[in-house]
Motif scaffolding. Structure first.
Motif, PDB file in Angstrom:
ATOM      1  N   ASN A  64      23.955   5.490   4.287  1.00 30.52           N
ATOM      2  CA  ASN A  64      24.684   6.568   3.608  1.00 30.52           C
ATOM      3  C   ASN A  64      24.264   7.934   4.141  1.00 30.52           C
ATOM      4  OD1 ASN A  64      25.804   4.517   2.172  1.00 30.52           O
ATOM      5  ND2 ASN A  64      24.849   5.033   0.221  1.00 30.52           N
ATOM      6  N   VAL A  65      22.983   8.089   4.461  1.00 29.86           N
ATOM      7  CA  VAL A  65      22.501   9.341   5.051  1.00 29.86           C
ATOM      8  C   VAL A  65      23.159   9.540   6.414  1.00 29.86           C
ATOM      9  CG1 VAL A  65      20.467  10.578   5.894  1.00 29.86           C
ATOM     10  CG2 VAL A  65      20.310   9.220   3.802  1.00 29.86           C
ATOM     11  N   PHE A  66      23.216   8.465   7.214  1.00 35.35           N
ATOM     12  CA  PHE A  66      23.847   8.546   8.531  1.00 35.35           C
ATOM     13  C   PHE A  66      25.341   8.887   8.410  1.00 35.35           C
ATOM     14  CE2 PHE A  66      20.580   5.559  10.703  1.00 35.35           C
ATOM     15  CZ  PHE A  66      19.716   6.619  10.884  1.00 35.35           C
ATOM     16  N   LYS A  67      26.013   8.327   7.402  1.00 32.48           N
ATOM     17  CA  LYS A  67      27.428   8.635   7.196  1.00 32.48           C
ATOM     18  C   LYS A  67      27.602  10.117   6.879  1.00 32.48           C
ATOM     19  CE  LYS A  67      28.732   4.115   5.428  1.00 32.48           C
ATOM     20  NZ  LYS A  67      29.071   3.379   4.206  1.00 32.48           N
ATOM     21  N   ALA A  68      26.722  10.652   6.043  1.00 37.04           N
ATOM     22  CA  ALA A  68      26.791  12.074   5.695  1.00 37.04           C
ATOM     23  C   ALA A  68      26.519  12.942   6.925  1.00 37.04           C
ATOM     24  CB  ALA A  68      25.798  12.396   4.583  1.00 37.04           C
ATOM     25  N   MET A  69      25.553  12.521   7.746  1.00 39.31           N
ATOM     26  CA  MET A  69      25.252  13.264   8.970  1.00 39.31           C
ATOM     27  C   MET A  69      26.446  13.207   9.920  1.00 39.31           C
ATOM     28  SD  MET A  69      21.290  12.147   9.574  1.00 39.31           S
ATOM     29  CE  MET A  69      20.932  13.205  10.958  1.00 39.31           C
ATOM     30  N   SER A  70      27.084  12.062  10.009  1.00 39.88           N
ATOM     31  CA  SER A  70      28.238  11.891  10.877  1.00 39.88           C
ATOM     32  C   SER A  70      29.395  12.768  10.416  1.00 39.88           C
ATOM     33  CB  SER A  70      28.668  10.421  10.909  1.00 39.88           C
ATOM     34  OG  SER A  70      29.782  10.242  11.740  1.00 39.88           O
ATOM     35  N   ALA A  71      29.594  12.856   9.113  1.00 39.20           N
ATOM     36  CA  ALA A  71      30.663  13.703   8.576  1.00 39.20           C
ATOM     37  C   ALA A  71      30.375  15.172   8.884  1.00 39.20           C
ATOM     38  CB  ALA A  71      30.787  13.493   7.073  1.00 39.20           C
ATOM     39  N   LYS A  72      29.118  15.573   8.763  1.00 38.38           N
ATOM     40  CA  LYS A  72      28.747  16.975   9.030  1.00 38.38           C
ATOM     41  C   LYS A  72      28.901  17.311  10.509  1.00 38.38           C
ATOM     42  CE  LYS A  72      25.330  20.532   8.446  1.00 38.38           C
ATOM     43  NZ  LYS A  72      26.314  21.508   8.796  1.00 38.38           N
ATOM     44  N   THR A  73      28.523  16.392  11.387  1.00 40.85           N
ATOM     45  CA  THR A  73      28.567  16.662  12.827  1.00 40.85           C
ATOM     46  C   THR A  73      29.880  16.207  13.459  1.00 40.85           C
ATOM     47  OG1 THR A  73      27.536  14.551  13.379  1.00 40.85           O
ATOM     48  CG2 THR A  73      26.056  16.434  13.021  1.00 40.85           C
ATOM     49  N   GLU A  74      30.806  15.702  12.644  1.00 45.17           N
ATOM     50  CA  GLU A  74      32.094  15.188  13.109  1.00 45.17           C
ATOM     51  C   GLU A  74      31.929  14.073  14.143  1.00 45.17           C
ATOM     52  OE1 GLU A  74      34.078  18.722  14.414  1.00 45.17           O
ATOM     53  OE2 GLU A  74      34.411  19.413  12.362  1.00 45.17           O
ATOM     54  N   GLY A  75      30.960  13.192  13.903  1.00 46.58           N
ATOM     55  CA  GLY A  75      30.747  12.033  14.766  1.00 46.58           C
ATOM     56  C   GLY A  75      29.969  12.314  16.033  1.00 46.58           C
ATOM     57  N   LYS A  76      29.509  13.550  16.185  1.00 48.58           N
ATOM     58  CA  LYS A  76      28.738  13.904  17.381  1.00 48.58           C
ATOM     59  C   LYS A  76      27.261  13.927  17.044  1.00 48.58           C
ATOM     60  CE  LYS A  76      32.437  16.640  19.429  1.00 48.58           C
ATOM     61  NZ  LYS A  76      33.472  16.147  18.564  1.00 48.58           N
ATOM     62  N   GLU A  77      26.434  14.165  18.083  1.00 50.53           N
ATOM     63  CA  GLU A  77      24.989  14.235  17.868  1.00 50.53           C
ATOM     64  C   GLU A  77      24.627  15.374  16.927  1.00 50.53           C
ATOM     65  OE1 GLU A  77      21.925  14.059  20.916  1.00 50.53           O
ATOM     66  OE2 GLU A  77      23.433  13.265  22.270  1.00 50.53           O
ATOM     67  N   ALA A  78      23.550  15.181  16.198  1.00 44.64           N
ATOM     68  CA  ALA A  78      23.007  16.233  15.339  1.00 44.64           C
ATOM     69  C   ALA A  78      22.098  17.124  16.199  1.00 44.64           C
ATOM     70  CB  ALA A  78      22.218  15.606  14.196  1.00 44.64           C
ATOM     71  N   ILE A  79      21.412  18.047  15.549  1.00 49.76           N
ATOM     72  CA  ILE A  79      20.475  18.885  16.295  1.00 49.76           C
ATOM     73  C   ILE A  79      19.367  18.016  16.865  1.00 49.76           C
ATOM     74  CG2 ILE A  79      20.954  20.923  14.870  1.00 49.76           C
ATOM     75  CD1 ILE A  79      18.309  20.423  13.419  1.00 49.76           C
ATOM     76  N   SER A  80      18.672  18.517  17.849  1.00 49.79           N
ATOM     77  CA  SER A  80      17.603  17.749  18.483  1.00 49.79           C
ATOM     78  C   SER A  80      16.450  17.540  17.509  1.00 49.79           C
ATOM     79  CB  SER A  80      17.090  18.490  19.719  1.00 49.79           C
ATOM     80  OG  SER A  80      15.926  17.865  20.213  1.00 49.79           O
ATOM     81  N   HIS A  81      15.844  16.373  17.581  1.00 50.36           N
ATOM     82  CA  HIS A  81      14.695  16.089  16.718  1.00 50.36           C
ATOM     83  C   HIS A  81      13.461  16.891  17.149  1.00 50.36           C
ATOM     84  CE1 HIS A  81      14.050  13.351  20.094  1.00 50.36           C
ATOM     85  NE2 HIS A  81      12.785  13.336  19.752  1.00 50.36           N
ATOM     86  N   LYS A  82      13.557  17.590  18.275  1.00 47.17           N
ATOM     87  CA  LYS A  82      12.443  18.388  18.766  1.00 47.17           C
ATOM     88  C   LYS A  82      12.491  19.834  18.275  1.00 47.17           C
ATOM     89  CE  LYS A  82      11.840  15.490  22.802  1.00 47.17           C
ATOM     90  NZ  LYS A  82      11.869  15.379  24.252  1.00 47.17           N
ATOM     91  N   GLU A  83      13.481  20.164  17.459  1.00 45.49           N
ATOM     92  CA  GLU A  83      13.572  21.510  16.869  1.00 45.49           C
ATOM     93  C   GLU A  83      12.401  21.720  15.908  1.00 45.49           C
ATOM     94  OE1 GLU A  83      15.729  23.987  17.329  1.00 45.49           O
ATOM     95  OE2 GLU A  83      17.164  22.971  18.628  1.00 45.49           O
ATOM     96  N   SER A  84      12.249  22.939  15.437  1.00 47.82           N
ATOM     97  CA  SER A  84      11.156  23.255  14.503  1.00 47.82           C
ATOM     98  C   SER A  84      11.383  22.522  13.182  1.00 47.82           C
ATOM     99  CB  SER A  84      11.084  24.753  14.262  1.00 47.82           C
ATOM    100  OG  SER A  84      12.209  25.177  13.512  1.00 47.82           O
ATOM    101  N   GLY A  85      10.297  22.303  12.462  1.00 53.72           N
ATOM    102  CA  GLY A  85      10.372  21.613  11.179  1.00 53.72           C
ATOM    103  C   GLY A  85      11.271  22.324  10.190  1.00 53.72           C
ATOM    104  N   THR A  86      11.303  23.648  10.250  1.00 52.44           N
ATOM    105  CA  THR A  86      12.143  24.428   9.348  1.00 52.44           C
ATOM    106  C   THR A  86      13.622  24.178   9.618  1.00 52.44           C
ATOM    107  OG1 THR A  86      10.446  26.139   9.533  1.00 52.44           O
ATOM    108  CG2 THR A  86      12.471  26.750   8.427  1.00 52.44           C
TER     109      THR A  86
END
Length: 139
Positions: A64-86
Motif C-alpha cells: 500500500n505504501v508503494f501504491k501511494a508512492m507510485s501515485a505520487k510519482t505517477e509510476g516513475k522513480e521517487a527521489i534518490s535514497h541518497k538524499e538527506s534524511g530531511t
C-alpha cells in the motif's frame, strides 16, 4: 513479476525474485543485475508482502505504501535514497502522512524508497497490482 515473490536478503544489497525452492535453499534472481544465487536456510530472508510501516492508526502494508508512492510519482522513480534524511522524511510524509515518525527511522525510509526505485526500474506497475488483488478477492 509477482510482488508476493519479492524478497530481501540480509547482507545482500538490492531485492530478489524467488525463482525456485528446494529442500535446502531458495533460488533467487537479483532484480538489478539478473544474477541468480542460492539462499540457504541460515540466511535471513524477508518477504516484502509481510513488511508493514508503523502508522498512528494501524500498520500499513508495504504494498500500500508503494501504491501511494507510485501515485505520487505517477509510476516513475521517487527521489534518490541518497538524499538527506530531511528530504527523505518530507517525501515520505507526503506519501504516508500518518506514519509514526518515532518508530519509523530515517534508515527505514531510505530502505523503502530504495526498494521502490528498484521495483520501478524492474518494471513493476503498482497501479495494476491493485486491480489484480481486487480481482482475486472477487474470485
Amino acid at each position: 513479476m509477482e510482488f508476493s515473490k519479492i524478497i530481501s536478503v540480509t547482507g545482500k544489497p538490492g531485492l530478489f525474485q524467488v525463482i525456485s525452492q528446494s529442500k535446502n535453499a531458495i533460488i533467487a534472481e537479483n532484480l538489478l543485475d539478473k544474477k541468480r544465487l542460492a539462499i540457504n536456510a541460515a540466511q535471513n530472508v524477508s518477504l516484502l508482502e509481510n513488511i508493514a510501516i508503523y502508522t498512528f492508526e494501524e500498520d500499513m502494508p508495504l504494498l500500500n505504501v508503494f501504491k501511494a508512492m507510485s501515485a505520487k510519482t505517477e509510476g516513475k522513480e521517487a527521489i534518490s535514497h541518497k538524499e538527506s534524511g530531511t528530504k527523505l522524511a518530507s517525501f515520505f510524509a507526503e506519501v504516508l502522512p500518518n506514519y509514526d515518525n518515532e518508530r519509523v527511522y530515517d534508515s527505514n525510509i531510505k530502505k523503502v524508497i530504495q526498494w521502490f526505485n528498484i521495483l520501478v526500474n524492474a518494471g513493476m506497475d503498482f497501479s495494476k497490482k491493485e486491480e489484480v488483488s481486487s480481482e482475486e478477492t472477487e474470485k
